[in-house]
Design a protein around this motif. Structure first.
Motif, PDB file in Angstrom:
ATOM      1  N   ILE A   1     -71.271  -7.020  82.436  1.00  0.00           N
ATOM      2  CA  ILE A   1     -70.245  -8.397  82.550  1.00  0.00           C
ATOM      3  C   ILE A   1     -70.150  -8.662  80.905  1.00  0.00           C
ATOM      4  O   ILE A   1     -69.338  -8.892  80.339  1.00  0.00           O
TER       5      ILE A   1
ATOM      6  N   THR B   1     -66.795  -8.040  78.136  1.00  0.00           N
ATOM      7  CA  THR B   1     -66.441  -9.285  77.524  1.00  0.00           C
ATOM      8  C   THR B   1     -66.109  -9.242  76.225  1.00  0.00           C
ATOM      9  O   THR B   1     -65.245  -9.588  75.497  1.00  0.00           O
TER      10      THR B   1
ATOM     11  N   ASN C   1     -66.661 -17.382  78.623  1.00  0.00           N
ATOM     12  CA  ASN C   1     -66.591 -18.351  79.331  1.00  0.00           C
ATOM     13  C   ASN C   1     -67.840 -18.851  79.923  1.00  0.00           C
ATOM     14  O   ASN C   1     -69.080 -18.039  79.699  1.00  0.00           O
TER      15      ASN C   1
ATOM     16  N   LYS D   1     -69.500 -18.243  82.822  1.00  0.00           N
ATOM     17  CA  LYS D   1     -70.122 -17.213  83.760  1.00  0.00           C
ATOM     18  C   LYS D   1     -70.663 -16.125  82.758  1.00  0.00           C
ATOM     19  O   LYS D   1     -71.966 -15.653  83.006  1.00  0.00           O
ATOM     20  N   VAL D   2     -69.850 -15.586  81.522  1.00  0.00           N
ATOM     21  CA  VAL D   2     -70.526 -14.621  80.811  1.00  0.00           C
ATOM     22  C   VAL D   2     -71.608 -15.194  79.937  1.00  0.00           C
ATOM     23  O   VAL D   2     -72.899 -14.580  79.852  1.00  0.00           O
TER      24      VAL D   2
ATOM     25  N   THR E   1     -73.884 -17.530  80.703  1.00  0.00           N
ATOM     26  CA  THR E   1     -74.929 -17.656  81.560  1.00  0.00           C
ATOM     27  C   THR E   1     -75.622 -16.303  81.789  1.00  0.00           C
ATOM     28  O   THR E   1     -76.702 -16.279  81.996  1.00  0.00           O
ATOM     29  N   ALA E   2     -74.928 -15.328  81.957  1.00  0.00           N
ATOM     30  CA  ALA E   2     -75.325 -13.687  81.905  1.00  0.00           C
ATOM     31  C   ALA E   2     -76.022 -13.445  80.723  1.00  0.00           C
ATOM     32  O   ALA E   2     -76.910 -12.716  80.713  1.00  0.00           O
TER      33      ALA E   2
ATOM     34  N   ILE F   1     -73.424  -8.180  92.603  1.00  0.00           N
ATOM     35  CA  ILE F   1     -72.801  -9.119  91.651  1.00  0.00           C
ATOM     36  C   ILE F   1     -71.670  -8.408  91.259  1.00  0.00           C
ATOM     37  O   ILE F   1     -70.650  -9.191  90.854  1.00  0.00           O
TER      38      ILE F   1
END
Length: 307
Positions: free
Chosen positions: A26, A30, A212, A214-215, A217-218, A264
């Motif tokens: 992920i 990005t 964003n 989500k990214v 957080t990863a 995921i």
């Protein structure tokens, strides 16, 4: 009892590393892979230094230890994470996770070469099974040999350089706590990777504004848990039970990476992936010496009971 706790901890680390593979997919999908990897590892190094401070292990390295930090940092951090980030930006998380499963076999081979471990027929069989497993992995999906791409090759180099570093750590960490070594390796490696990114990814820093929640957080999950806690704990385990013994657990990394890719990323698992997984795990059990150790213990137990 002490080793049992370390083994249980290693299972947890493999869970973190396995699910870290789709997280990295992920992240590098990005942002420019080398730039974001240098930032992720720098973040991890800060986390390690904070933990070392509270553990009262933080100190300056000696001149000899500095050489060890540079050598292991170039292999374990710069080369490993560079090839891993580039590879995952090209190939699938499933392929990447399965190829990373070669780690125990590579450590066993390097231990034979550099640590004078014995090569037996059983271990040789394990090496061949592992290679066959990777072959099935990289042609997964019925695409034929054309499915073998630069990403798969890059992932292989990432685990090869990491295996080299594990052998070096096993030989050299007698006088330096592996957790302290991890912190300095991550810090040094992140700086080198950042310099590389300045030449290879011109818009790397400016692109970081496009992430964003989500990214990011990863990113922090990967940096704090998989890289900081994971590498610090794993390198400590190497110093306690040895490189080859610790590497046996890396086949669980393969299982967790496969599960994480499905859960995921919703990636498809083909029959050839499962066959590759079976061959790689079989190769790890035989090639790492785990089967021989178990058989030897069973014989000793049977001998004692007969007496």
């Amino acid at each position: 009892m002490k080793n049992a706790r370390i083994y249980f901890t290693l299972v947890g680390i493999m869970l973190l590393w396995g699910f870290n593979v789709p997280l990295l997919k992920i992240i590098v999908g990005t942002f420019p892979p080398v730039t974001i990897t240098s930032l992720r590892i720098f973040t991890a190094s800060i986390c390690v230094f904070i933990m070392l401070y509270f553990l009262k292990l933080l100190r300056r390295p000696t001149l000899r230890e500095t050489g060890l930090i540079i050598g292991c940092g170039l292999l374990n951090v710069v080369a490993h994470h560079y090839f891993l980030s580039i590879g995952l930006s090209i190939t699938s998380s499933t392929n990447g996770g399965l190829i990373l499963g070669l780690g125990p076999i590579l450590v066993a081979i390097l231990s034979i070469i550099f640590l004078n471990k014995k090569l037996t027929v059983i271990r040789l069989t394990g090496f061949l099974l592992g290679l066959a497993g990777v072959s099935f992995t990289v042609i997964a999906g019925g695409k034929g040999i054309s499915a073998v791409n630069a990403g798969d090759v890059s992932i292989f180099f990432s685990i090869l350089t990491q295996a080299f570093s594990f052998v070096i750590i096993n030989k050299s960490c007698k006088n330096m706590d592996p957790r302290l070594l991890t912190g300095y390796m991550l810090f040094f490696g992140s700086i080198v990777l950042f310099v590389i990114s300045l030449f290879t990814e011109k818009d790397g820093l400016s692109s970081l504004a496009g992430g964003n929640p989500k990214v990011w957080t990863a990113f922090f999950l990967s940096a704090v848990f998989a890289t900081a806690i994971g590498h610090m704990t794993y390198n400590y385990a190497i110093g306690q039970v040895g490189a080859a013994e610790s590497a046996i657990f890396m086949n669980l990394n393969t299982l967790f990476a496969l599960a994480g890719s499905v859960l995921i990323l919703n990636e498809t698992v083909y029959p050839s992936h499962l066959l590759g997984l079976l061959l790689i795990i079989s190769g790890v059990i035989l090639g790492s010496g785990a089967y021989e150790d178990l058989r030897s213990r069973m014989r000793r137990k049977h001998s004692h009971s007969a007496q």
